[in-house]
Design an enzyme around this catalytic site. Structure first.
Site, PDB file in Angstrom:
ATOM      1  N   LYS A  61      22.908  41.273   4.505  1.00 26.06           N
ATOM      2  CA  LYS A  61      23.460  41.071   3.152  1.00 26.06           C
ATOM      3  C   LYS A  61      22.942  39.776   2.532  1.00 26.06           C
ATOM      4  CE  LYS A  61      25.081  44.691   4.122  1.00 26.06           C
ATOM      5  NZ  LYS A  61      24.853  45.361   5.385  1.00 26.06           N
ATOM      6  N   ALA A 195      16.038  57.207   7.224  1.00 21.62           N
ATOM      7  CA  ALA A 195      16.466  56.943   5.843  1.00 21.62           C
ATOM      8  C   ALA A 195      17.988  56.889   5.750  1.00 21.62           C
ATOM      9  CB  ALA A 195      15.911  58.028   4.919  1.00 21.62           C
ATOM     10  N   ILE A 198      21.032  51.684   7.272  1.00 17.31           N
ATOM     11  CA  ILE A 198      20.270  50.478   7.630  1.00 17.31           C
ATOM     12  C   ILE A 198      18.856  50.562   7.047  1.00 17.31           C
ATOM     13  CG2 ILE A 198      19.291  49.166   9.564  1.00 17.31           C
ATOM     14  CD1 ILE A 198      21.807  49.852  11.179  1.00 17.31           C
ATOM     15  N   GLY A 285      19.378  54.874  14.026  1.00 19.55           N
ATOM     16  CA  GLY A 285      20.755  54.891  14.527  1.00 19.55           C
ATOM     17  C   GLY A 285      20.916  53.996  15.744  1.00 19.55           C
ATOM     18  N   ASP A 326      31.795  49.799  18.573  1.00 21.84           N
ATOM     19  CA  ASP A 326      30.646  50.709  18.642  1.00 21.84           C
ATOM     20  C   ASP A 326      30.529  51.419  19.984  1.00 21.84           C
ATOM     21  OD1 ASP A 326      30.023  49.828  16.126  1.00 21.84           O
ATOM     22  OD2 ASP A 326      28.030  49.071  16.622  1.00 21.84           O
ATOM     23  N   ALA A 334      31.669  47.440  11.393  1.00 17.75           N
ATOM     24  CA  ALA A 334      32.288  46.198  11.844  1.00 17.75           C
ATOM     25  C   ALA A 334      33.803  46.206  11.617  1.00 17.75           C
ATOM     26  CB  ALA A 334      31.648  45.027  11.113  1.00 17.75           C
ATOM     27  N   HIS A 458      41.067  45.004 -18.700  1.00 20.21           N
ATOM     28  CA  HIS A 458      39.946  45.411 -19.545  1.00 20.21           C
ATOM     29  C   HIS A 458      39.183  44.186 -20.030  1.00 20.21           C
ATOM     30  CE1 HIS A 458      37.635  47.661 -22.481  1.00 20.21           C
ATOM     31  NE2 HIS A 458      37.920  46.692 -23.356  1.00 20.21           N
TER      32      HIS A 458
HETATM   33  P1  FAD Z   1      28.689  44.190  18.631  1.00 16.24           P
HETATM   34  O1  FAD Z   1      28.793  43.506  17.319  1.00 16.24           O
HETATM   35  O2  FAD Z   1      27.425  44.871  18.969  1.00 16.24           O
HETATM   36  O3  FAD Z   1      29.088  43.140  19.725  1.00 16.24           O
HETATM   37  C1  FAD Z   1      29.049  43.412  21.097  1.00 16.24           C
HETATM   38  C2  FAD Z   1      28.741  42.129  21.835  1.00 16.24           C
HETATM   39  O4  FAD Z   1      29.002  42.322  23.223  1.00 16.24           O
HETATM   40  C3  FAD Z   1      27.263  41.713  21.727  1.00 16.24           C
HETATM   41  O5  FAD Z   1      27.161  40.407  21.213  1.00 16.24           O
HETATM   42  C4  FAD Z   1      26.762  41.786  23.173  1.00 16.24           C
HETATM   43  O6  FAD Z   1      25.814  40.776  23.479  1.00 16.24           O
HETATM   44  C5  FAD Z   1      28.054  41.583  23.969  1.00 16.24           C
HETATM   45  N1  FAD Z   1      27.989  42.134  25.311  1.00 16.24           N
HETATM   46  C6  FAD Z   1      27.639  43.398  25.673  1.00 16.24           C
HETATM   47  N2  FAD Z   1      27.740  43.543  27.023  1.00 16.24           N
HETATM   48  C7  FAD Z   1      28.148  42.342  27.507  1.00 16.24           C
HETATM   49  C8  FAD Z   1      28.428  41.866  28.838  1.00 16.24           C
HETATM   50  N3  FAD Z   1      28.294  42.647  29.895  1.00 16.24           N
HETATM   51  N4  FAD Z   1      28.826  40.588  28.979  1.00 16.24           N
HETATM   52  C9  FAD Z   1      28.967  39.776  27.889  1.00 16.24           C
HETATM   53  N5  FAD Z   1      28.701  40.170  26.628  1.00 16.24           N
HETATM   54  C10 FAD Z   1      28.311  41.442  26.439  1.00 16.24           C
HETATM   55  N6  FAD Z   1      28.721  47.412   9.787  1.00 16.24           N
HETATM   56  C11 FAD Z   1      29.499  47.274   8.692  1.00 16.24           C
HETATM   57  O7  FAD Z   1      30.702  47.521   8.769  1.00 16.24           O
HETATM   58  N7  FAD Z   1      28.985  46.837   7.504  1.00 16.24           N
HETATM   59  C12 FAD Z   1      27.669  46.552   7.362  1.00 16.24           C
HETATM   60  O8  FAD Z   1      27.238  46.178   6.272  1.00 16.24           O
HETATM   61  C13 FAD Z   1      26.821  46.685   8.489  1.00 16.24           C
HETATM   62  N8  FAD Z   1      25.511  46.370   8.408  1.00 16.24           N
HETATM   63  C14 FAD Z   1      24.725  46.477   9.508  1.00 16.24           C
HETATM   64  C15 FAD Z   1      23.386  46.150   9.384  1.00 16.24           C
HETATM   65  C16 FAD Z   1      22.547  46.242  10.478  1.00 16.24           C
HETATM   66  C17 FAD Z   1      21.096  45.882  10.327  1.00 16.24           C
HETATM   67  C18 FAD Z   1      23.092  46.657  11.739  1.00 16.24           C
HETATM   68  C19 FAD Z   1      22.204  46.742  12.949  1.00 16.24           C
HETATM   69  C20 FAD Z   1      24.427  46.970  11.868  1.00 16.24           C
HETATM   70  C21 FAD Z   1      25.260  46.895  10.752  1.00 16.24           C
HETATM   71  N9  FAD Z   1      26.612  47.229  10.824  1.00 16.24           N
HETATM   72  C22 FAD Z   1      27.397  47.127   9.710  1.00 16.24           C
HETATM   73  C23 FAD Z   1      27.241  47.706  12.085  1.00 16.24           C
HETATM   74  C24 FAD Z   1      28.013  46.575  12.762  1.00 16.24           C
HETATM   75  O9  FAD Z   1      27.138  45.510  13.012  1.00 16.24           O
HETATM   76  C25 FAD Z   1      28.647  47.077  14.061  1.00 16.24           C
HETATM   77  O10 FAD Z   1      29.426  48.217  13.786  1.00 16.24           O
HETATM   78  C26 FAD Z   1      29.537  46.010  14.677  1.00 16.24           C
HETATM   79  O11 FAD Z   1      28.780  44.879  14.992  1.00 16.24           O
HETATM   80  C27 FAD Z   1      30.208  46.559  15.945  1.00 16.24           C
HETATM   81  O12 FAD Z   1      30.975  45.565  16.551  1.00 16.24           O
HETATM   82  P2  FAD Z   1      31.241  45.569  18.125  1.00 16.24           P
HETATM   83  O13 FAD Z   1      32.127  44.405  18.386  1.00 16.24           O
HETATM   84  O14 FAD Z   1      31.655  46.895  18.575  1.00 16.24           O
HETATM   85  O15 FAD Z   1      29.808  45.343  18.794  1.00 16.24           O
END
Ligand code: FAD
Length: 479
Positions: A61, A195, A198, A285, A326, A334, A458
């Site tokens: 962003k 497409a 992302i 994806g 995720d 997020a 408005h």
């Molecule tokens: P993550 O953010 O992936 O965090 C998981 C963390 O766990 C990582 O830092 C990893 O290193 C850590 N980890 C994993 N295994 C271990 C372990 N064994 N020991 C210690 N640490 C570990 N979502 C939106 O809602 N809006 C958006 O605009 C948006 N834009 C995006 C743009 C891009 C380019 C991408 C790639 C994604 C985007 N997303 C967006 C998706 C969003 O980033 C994810 O849905 C979100 O980060 C998921 O959060 P999470 O906590 O599940 O996982």
């Protein structure tokens, strides 16, 4: 921290994990949050924020904002009678600004961890069985391996980019989201494989900065999970802006060349295409990340798609082990991950805790933006549900005309009998903000009449939400 015992141990400090840890701290639970990835930390130390803050939502962003500003200066000012000549891009500075935003945000989390008494442990976590009622988590960093003990564990290990078979990501020429956010030059020609959301966002960034961008996708349907009207409007708008699309293709190979790469594929008519480009972004994806967690040590298994199976409250088959974000079913967003983190901690603390999966907003941060919440028209039709639709175009909205941004519409779908709002779909430059009102309407089970009876300031863009609601009964006032 060795041998310390916690009420809650969170594995992963992304959008799900860090918010879960903060909420656990707020609820008076003793909590540790473990993170292994240093991302681009200048000290090389693991840092919080996960994909979203480090290599996802926030940096994309930041670049979208910078590239939009440039695009406006070059193409958008003339119609306002403003002459702005010789605009130029300093890509280094743009990327540095993006990095500064990321650093500020990740430092903010470390501050919030301290404020909420969260122990932030910089290590790789591995499950190591159970001793009595406590789960054992093994922590490894560059120097040592230690153990901590947990009454409850929240797995928030996130996701990683889906690989394209036979294609090696070097994050120089052939990139995933990590390399795509750190180009040091503007590529003359860029191919994006995928497409989806992302691909569209990253494609918009580099198109605005001057790249010739081609998006290819194996699916013939553009944005298949969006409402069909939204997908149609977005394809029209993105094409008009200069993004090229080739949909329904079969990708054959991506061959690195001395200066870039050649992307070879068959188009939907079976014709062979060889596309020479400077850079390729693979954005097909993401898949759940569970490797190295050693789930089997506590008797957990992933499902056939790689996710950790959970119930609607994010509990695994083990009562004190939860998984969020995720790494579990549902949209990879997020805010969905964060909501699940809050819910799980509240459940652990003995409270109710809930996530309304029917009211999770989706946003595409292109220009115009697309945002929606609830059901699409296709979903309602497939489910055989009777509904009414109201629609209002921004070309009839005074504020949009003033802005010179009249593309798009608001579309509201409501139950034919009860009038309860079932879905809201918006295409507009500020759709990401306007979807807030719609999400609130769904959460409070509002009817379209409720929205139509609310006084909207408005002139505002969100007057179009009210007009679309009125149009459900065929009584929009300004069209
Ligand atoms: P993550 O953010 O992936 O965090 C998981 C963390 O766990 C990582 O830092 C990893 O290193 C850590 N980890 C994993 N295994 C271990 C372990 N064994 N020991 C210690 N640490 C570990 N979502 C939106 O809602 N809006 C958006 O605009 C948006 N834009 C995006 C743009 C891009 C380019 C991408 C790639 C994604 C985007 N997303 C967006 C998706 C969003 O980033 C994810 O849905 C979100 O980060 C998921 O959060 P999470 O906590 O599940 O996982």
């Amino acid at each position: 921290m060795a041998d310390k015992e916690y009420d809650v141990v969170v594995i992963g400090a992304g959008s799900g994990g860090y918010i879960a840890a903060i909420r656990a701290g707020q609820l008076g639970l003793s909590v540790a949050c473990i993170e292994a990835n240093s991302y681009a930390d200048p000290r090389g130390e693991p840092r919080p924020g996960g994909t979203c803050l480090n290599v996802g939502c926030i940096p994309s962003k930041a670049l979208l904002a910078s590239s939009h500003l440039y695009d406006e200066i070059v193409h958008g000012t003339a119609k306002h009678g403003i002459v702005a000549e010789n605009a130029a891009v300093d890509i280094q500075k743009m990327v540095e600004r993006k990095d500064a935003v990321v650093t500020k945000m990740t430092k903010g989390i470390e501050y919030l961890f301290k404020k909420n008494k969260v122990d932030f442990l910089k290590a790789r976590a591995k499950l190591a069985g159970k001793t009595g009622e406590l789960y054992v988590v093994e922590l490894s960093d560059a120097t040592a391996t230690t153990k901590i003990f947990a009454k409850n564990i929240i797995i928030a290990s996130g996701s990683k980019p889906r690989q394209l078979s036979g294609v090696v990501i070097d994050n120089d020429v052939i990139c995933d989201n990590v390399g795509a956010l750190d180009f040091t030059e503007i590529p003359k020609r860029l191919c994006i494989v995928g497409a989806g959301v992302i691909g569209l966002e990253l494609g918009s960034v580099w198109r605005r900065l001057g790249s010739e961008v081609t998006l290819i996708d194996s699916m013939a349907n553009f944005l298949p999970s969006a409402d069909a009207d939204v997908a149609k409007e977005m394809l029209k708008s993105m094409t008009r802006q200069g993004l090229k699309f080739d949909l329904g293709v079969t990708i054959e190979q991506i061959l690195p060349e001395p200066e870039g790469a050649t992307v070879s594929y068959r188009d939907r008519d079976g014709k062979s295409v060889h596309l020479p480009v400077e850079k390729v972004i693979v954005a097909i994806g993401r898949v759940p990340a569970t490797e190295g967690l050693n789930l089997e040590a506590i008797g957990l298994q992933i499902d056939e798609r790689g996710y950790i199976p959970v119930d609607e409250r994010c509990r695994t088959v083990l009562p004190h082990i939860f998984a969020i974000g995720d790494v579990v079913r549902g949209p990879m967003l997020a805010h969905k991950a964060s909501e699940e983190g809050v819910m799980v901690c509240e459940i652990i603390a003995g409270q109710a805790g809930h996530v309304n999966y029917d009211a999770i907003p989706f946003v595409i941060y292109t220009s115009p933006e697309a945002a929606w919440v609830g059901k699409t028209e296709q979903e309602l039709t497939r489910a055989g549900r009777s509904f009414k639709a109201g629609k209002f175009p921004f070309s009839a909205n005074g504020r949009a005309l003033g802005h010179g941004e009249t593309e798009g519409f608001v579309k509201i779908l409501a139950d034919a009998a009860s009038d309860r709002v079932l879905g809201v779909h918006i295409v507009n430059s500020a759709a990401s903000e306007m979807i807030g009102e719609a999400t609130m309407a769904l959460e409070f089970q509002a009817s379209s009449e409720d929205i139509g009876r609310i006084c909207h300031a408005h002139p505002t863009l969100y007057e179009a939400v009210r007009e679309a609601a009125l149009d459900v009964e065929g009584r929009a006032l300004n069209i």
